[in-house]
Motif scaffolding. Structure first.
Motif, PDB file in Angstrom:
ATOM      1  N   GLN A 804       0.807  -1.217   0.000  1.00 11.13           N
ATOM      2  CA  GLN A 804       0.000   0.000   0.000  1.00 11.13           C
ATOM      3  C   GLN A 804       0.844   1.272   0.000  1.00 11.13           C
ATOM      4  O   GLN A 804       0.510   2.241  -0.687  1.00 11.13           O
ATOM      5  CB  GLN A 804      -0.946   0.000   1.202  1.00 11.13           C
ATOM      6  CG  GLN A 804      -2.081  -0.998   1.090  1.00 11.13           C
ATOM      7  CD  GLN A 804      -3.183  -0.730   2.102  1.00 11.13           C
ATOM      8  OE1 GLN A 804      -3.190   0.291   2.780  1.00 11.13           O
ATOM      9  NE2 GLN A 804      -4.121  -1.648   2.194  1.00 11.13           N
ATOM     10  N   ALA A 805       1.927   1.313   0.759  1.00  8.01           N
ATOM     11  CA  ALA A 805       2.706   2.539   0.885  1.00  8.01           C
ATOM     12  C   ALA A 805       3.314   2.986  -0.449  1.00  8.01           C
ATOM     13  O   ALA A 805       3.175   4.155  -0.831  1.00  8.01           O
ATOM     14  CB  ALA A 805       3.783   2.379   1.957  1.00  8.01           C
ATOM     15  N   PRO A 806       4.002   2.106  -1.205  1.00  8.58           N
ATOM     16  CA  PRO A 806       4.518   2.583  -2.484  1.00  8.58           C
ATOM     17  C   PRO A 806       3.410   2.927  -3.475  1.00  8.58           C
ATOM     18  O   PRO A 806       3.571   3.836  -4.299  1.00  8.58           O
ATOM     19  CB  PRO A 806       5.374   1.412  -2.987  1.00  8.58           C
ATOM     20  CG  PRO A 806       4.914   0.217  -2.236  1.00  8.58           C
ATOM     21  CD  PRO A 806       4.460   0.736  -0.911  1.00  8.58           C
ATOM     22  N   ASN A 807       2.275   2.237  -3.398  1.00 11.20           N
ATOM     23  CA  ASN A 807       1.149   2.591  -4.263  1.00 11.20           C
ATOM     24  C   ASN A 807       0.655   4.001  -3.948  1.00 11.20           C
ATOM     25  O   ASN A 807       0.365   4.799  -4.853  1.00 11.20           O
ATOM     26  CB  ASN A 807       0.017   1.576  -4.082  1.00 11.20           C
ATOM     27  CG  ASN A 807      -1.098   1.779  -5.086  1.00 11.20           C
ATOM     28  OD1 ASN A 807      -0.864   1.866  -6.284  1.00 11.20           O
ATOM     29  ND2 ASN A 807      -2.328   1.844  -4.600  1.00 11.20           N
ATOM     30  N   GLN A 808       0.585   4.334  -2.649  1.00  8.12           N
ATOM     31  CA  GLN A 808       0.165   5.681  -2.266  1.00  8.12           C
ATOM     32  C   GLN A 808       1.210   6.722  -2.675  1.00  8.12           C
ATOM     33  O   GLN A 808       0.867   7.824  -3.110  1.00  8.12           O
ATOM     34  CB  GLN A 808      -0.094   5.722  -0.761  1.00  8.12           C
ATOM     35  CG  GLN A 808      -1.340   4.956  -0.341  1.00  8.12           C
ATOM     36  CD  GLN A 808      -1.505   4.879   1.165  1.00  8.12           C
ATOM     37  OE1 GLN A 808      -0.516   4.866   1.910  1.00  8.12           O
ATOM     38  NE2 GLN A 808      -2.734   4.806   1.629  1.00  8.12           N
TER      39      GLN A 808
END
Length: 1013
Positions: A804-808
């Motif tokens: 989720q973090a790199p996608n955000q």
């Protein structure tokens, strides 16, 4: 000049008659789907009866019962339309020939006419006789409700009568019913001069009806909602001055004065160029009124004799107690002060005193006595100022605006804007505002009405000497006589009369504090075997000595001790444990989980506590403590709960309940999502939720309690489940009403996890904090948190933040035009999601990668990537995520010049976002639809969608508002409203410059040619 100026001063609800048309017959019912929407089925023909019905307000169509009849050739439909528009009057053959062919009929016109009539009779079947031949001509006799135009005329005529009688609400509803009968261009596809003339007449009448309804909208404060429609209408009918004036007024009342003035400048230039005339006098007067901030342009007050449509009359005062006693001097003083609100500046009274002295009881009693002086309503709020979680003014303003009839989409984001709209909404109205349990003057100031005729009554433990112009009242304990009267009314005159001295000992032991007296008397009233002397002896015990009741908060604690000491063991346990929950209240289900009891037993326990006045019934199935009682309950838990671990166990059960239930909501909203499988296991169950709609209802109803529990649990060291509650309740971050509380809870969990060295909990909390910051448009903070979350997630080996973090981070990079960074982050996210077999996550990355390809000129691959994401979502049955895929595909198709497909995709996404209660993405879908309509060369429709995106205020942050204003300006510029376009661009430029956003340069470029010109 067109009909815009020609209709001034005349009724717009009565239809212009067709040549020779008689008054439409009265009838009930509606055509097709409108029949089902009108709510008048009892007076309509049964659907299974085979009667002829006709429609001309759109394509000309006919039905026999519910069966559509063959449309026939264009000329045959032209004959049908010509007969229907004569309202049953016979049309001669020559008239019909002229109607169908004009001045150049074919040589066999009469024969063709007879052929068409014969075909119509055949199509009518058993109702062939409804087409009548007489005197060489034809007529159609329609049944009541059998023609949509006749029904629309009936609705409009009834609306005009209702408006004449002052019933604006009914008039507006009837006009909307009439307008709902239109299904596109009237007489669509019908040839001939007669049809063309009637098409023009019917379209003009429709515009007049819309203008009349918009006038009513503006009169009742629906200005924000009207802007989008008026923007599209003025683009489609640029010379119609009445619409321009309505748009100016709507913009002005929405705080957009510069745009309102720009509309006038655009109109003046257009009229001069096209017609060589100046704007009409009404428009010029409105222009001057806006320049001078004329009070006459403000939102008018609701008419006293009319039922308000939007500006409702709230009646929020709590019930007054039946046994209110004494306080006569205070009642007189406060009542006289409130009454002075009539005809002068706002009256403000502030009642101060220690907890339990009866401030709220007195204020509610006075407010009820004075309510007839405030016919426009009474507002009430418990500001919770005595506790650690005092209500925030902006949240209270939002609640008050909703109570006054303001839609969620019209409520601004900032406190200052909300306060300004609140004062404007109250202007000219007489409303009493009761602000209970205030913390200090700073909390109260934004909540004061500020207009003559309104009044505010405040209660607080603090004396508000710094509240300007407030009438201050210091409330002391009761006199002995008043205290005894109150005690007698609760216990009963017979019991007290027999032991008057003992009763006086009781009230004296209570320190004459009203709340203490009420609790003691209620205990005695519920114990029929006790005498007053028994109670007096209990109070005389050293353990209950009331020396503490004579000073400050200790008085309240001693009073509560009296009630607590008389509880049964199970009651006392429930009282102690439930007081530990941080939420504003607690549901029966959550309380049962916390107490580890059956819901029925729990309800019995809680209701018994309500009887003791130690607990309040907030609503059916919901309970709350007075904030001071809650503090006392917690003190009892720390002192009496044995073993001490039971306190943590109760909080753990409550956290389990919220996590299990929010996880169920998450699973229903996002079936197949792997994040659900990574939530911490719970030992205690949540609710069984049957469907997605019920799940969303529960989540938004329990939002404050869920988020408060997550924050409290983190403080208590239950970090991982607290972080997972936030992940499961992620929809609250985008709701507008709960986004700030979500951010606070995520911050608290992240900070507590950092202190404890729990990398997994911190990573998940910071992932949610990233989401909250991104929703608010604070991209720099969001990116920083996402970077931390990714590092922590890798350290903990947690696949959730690793995906989720790199996608955000990629989404943020896309917004900031850092496309290389975005592509790199998406590759990281894709690797993590695939390793976790998280197919929805993989689809999200593909859709986001589509946007990167789009921004870097790879349009074909952008379309392909979005389609791959949609395929995954579709195969998993993910409704909400499918909307995200349709959104991405819509962007790609817009760039690929496949605008029809793009509009379809974005329209589907919009509907799903709306149904899923995702206002941020609902607004963004409107924004993208505006872009697509611009690409398709339809600037009027683009402007309408951009206005609808702006109307969803309160979420998304200023950056998104700036982007929407930029597109709105472009659309307005293309329809010739250049001055208003510049006003939008200037506001967008101000936003981008303040944020330091790169889009500022693009907007300057848009403004530069205008400045040069």
């Amino acid at each position: 000049m067109d009909g815009g100026s020609g209709t001034r001063g005349r009724s717009a609800t009565r239809a212009p008659e067709a040549p020779g048309a008689p008054q439409a017959p009265a009838g009930q019912g509606r055509i097709g789907r409108q029949r089902q929407e009108s709510g008048q089925r009892g007076q309509q023909r049964r659907q299974d009866e085979r009667h002829l019905r006709f429609a001309v307000l759109g394509p000309v169509r006919a039905w026999l019962g519910e069966e559509p009849l063959p449309p026939g050739s264009p000329q045959q439909r032209a004959l049908l339309a010509a007969l229907l528009l004569r309202g049953g009057r016979t049309a001669s053959a020559s008239e019909l020939v002229d109607a169908l062919w004009g001045e150049e009929p074919p040589s066999q016109a009469l024969a063709a006419l007879r052929t068409y009539a014969s075909r119509l009779r055949k199509a009518f079947g058993e109702h062939a006789d409804d087409l009548i031949t007489e005197s060489g001509g034809y007529a159609i006799r329609t049944s009541a409700g059998g023609l949509d135009l006749a029904l629309a005329e009936q609705y409009a005529g009834t609306a005009e009568k209702a408006l004449g009688n002052g019933d604006r609400a009914r008039a507006r509803d009837l006009i909307n019913l009439a307008l709902g009968l239109w299904e596109g261009e009237p007489l669509a596809g019908i040839p001939g001069p007669y049809a063309e003339t009637q098409r023009t007449r019917l379209e003009e009448w429709r515009l007049q009806l819309i203008e009349s309804r918009l006038d009513m909208d503006l009169e009742v404060g629906r200005h924000a909602e009207a802007i989008s429609e008026l923007t599209a209408l003025t683009a489609a009918h640029p010379l119609r001055e009445r619409l321009r004036g309505q748009l100016m007024l709507a913009l002005y009342r929405s705080g957009r004065q510069a745009e309102a003035l720009a509309v006038y400048a655009d109109t003046r230039r257009l009229l001069a160029d096209e017609l060589g005339v100046d704007p009409c006098a009404e428009l010029a007067e409105m222009h001057q009124g806006i320049l001078q901030a004329d009070a006459g342009l403000a939102v008018p007050a609701a008419e006293p004799d009319a039922q308000p449509i939007v500006l409702v009359r709230p009646a929020q005062l709590p019930a007054t107690v039946a046994d209110f006693t004494g306080r006569a001097a205070f009642v007189t003083e406060l009542s006289e002060q409130l009454i002075t609100a009539e005809g002068r500046v706002m009256a403000v009274s502030a009642v101060a005193g220690i907890g339990g002295v009866g401030k709220t009881t007195l204020a509610v009693h006075v407010a009820h006595a004075a309510r007839h002086h405030f016919p426009d309503g009474q507002l009430y709020i418990d500001l919770q100022g005595a506790g650690s979680r005092a209500a925030e003014p902006e949240a209270v303003l939002g609640a008050f605006l909703r109570a006054l009839g303001t839609s969620d989409s019209a409520i601004p984001d900032s406190m200052d804007e909300r306060a300004a709209l609140y004062r404007s909404t109250l202007d000219g109205r007489r409303v009493l505002v009761l602000l209970d349990n205030a913390r200090d003057a700073a909390q109260v100031r934004p909540l004061l009405p500020g207009t003559a005729g309104c009044a505010a009554l405040i209660t607080s433990r603090a004396r508000m000497v710094d509240l300007a112009s407030a009438h201050l009242v210091d409330l002391d304990v009761m006199s002995p006589e008043e205290a005894l009267i109150l005690f007698t009314r609760i216990v009963g005159a017979e019991r007290v009369g027999a032991e008057r001295d003992a009763a006086m000992d009781v009230v004296a032991s209570c320190g004459f504090l009203p709340l203490a007296i009420r609790i003691a008397a209620s205990r005695l009233a519920s114990r029929r075997t006790w005498t007053v002397s028994v109670l007096a002896r209990k109070l005389a015990d050293q353990r209950r000595r009331l020396d503490e009741l004579q000073a400050g908060d200790l008085a309240v604690k001693a009073t509560f001790e009296l009630g607590y000491s008389q509880l049964e063991p199970q009651q006392a346990r429930a009282f102690r444990l439930l007081g530990m929950a941080e939420g504003p209240d607690i549901s029966l289900s959550a309380a049962a989980a916390m107490l580890d009891r059956d819901p029925y037993e729990t309800e019995e326990l809680l209701e018994s506590l309500v009887d003791t006045s130690l607990l309040e019934s907030a609503a059916p199935g919901r309970y709350r403590y007075h904030d001071l009682v809650r503090l006392y309950a917690r003190a009892c838990a720390e002192r009496d709960e044995q073993p001490p671990e039971e306190r943590d166990a109760a909080l753990s059960r409550l956290l389990d309940f919220y996590l299990a239930t929010t996880a169920a909501v998450y699973a229903l909203e996002r079936p197949g999502e792997r994040v659900h499988d990574h939530f911490e296991p719970t030992r205690h169950p949540g609710l069984l939720i049957p469907d997605r709609e019920t799940a969303l209802d529960w989540l938004f109803a329990e939002a404050n309690c869920v988020l408060a529990c997550a924050q409290q649990s983190a403080t208590a060291g239950m970090l991982r489940r607290a972080a997972d509650v936030l992940m499961a309740a992620v929809d609250l971050a985008e709701s507008g009403a709960n986004s700030r509380q979500f951010e606070r809870a995520a911050t608290a969990v992240a900070d507590a996890a950092a202190r404890a060295g729990d990398a997994q909990a911190e990573a998940r909390a910071r992932t949610m904090l990233t989401h909250a910051y991104s929703v608010a448009g604070r991209f720099a903070q969001a990116d920083e948190e996402a970077g931390k979350a990714l590092l922590l997630g890798r350290e903990a080996g947690d696949p959730v933040p690793c995906g989720q973090a790199p996608n955000q981070r990629a989404i943020i990079a896309i917004y900031e035009n850092r496309h290389d960074d975005a592509e790199s982050y998406l590759q990281q996210a894709l690797t993590a999601f695939r390793a976790d077999r998280n197919h929805p996550g993989e689809a999200a990355v593909l859709c986001n990668l589509s946007r990167v390809h789009l921004a870097t000129g790879r349009t074909a691959s952008a379309v392909e990537l979005a389609e791959q994401g949609i395929h995954i979502y579709d195969s998993l049955g993910l409704a909400l995520r499918l909307a995200n895929g349709k959104y991405a595909l819509g962007l790609a198709l817009t760039r690929a010049a496949r605008t029809t497909e793009a509009l379809d995709c974005l329209g589907e996404a919009l509907g799903i976002f709306r149904d899923s209660r995702q206002p941020l993405w609902e607004g963004m879908a409107h924004f993208r639809l505006a872009e697509a309509h611009l690409a398709a060369g339809r600037p009027a429709q683009a402007a309408g969608h951009a206005e609808q995106a702006l109307a969803l205020r309160g979420i998304g942050g200023e950056w998104r508002r700036g982007t929407i204003l930029t597109v709105l300006g472009t659309a307005l510029s293309e329809v010739g409203q250049t001055d208003r376009a510049q006003a939008c661009w200037r506001e967008a430029l101000s936003i981008f410059e303040h944020l330091g956003a790169s889009e500022a340069g693009e907007v300057r470029a848009l403004l530069t040619p205008c400045a040069a010109a």
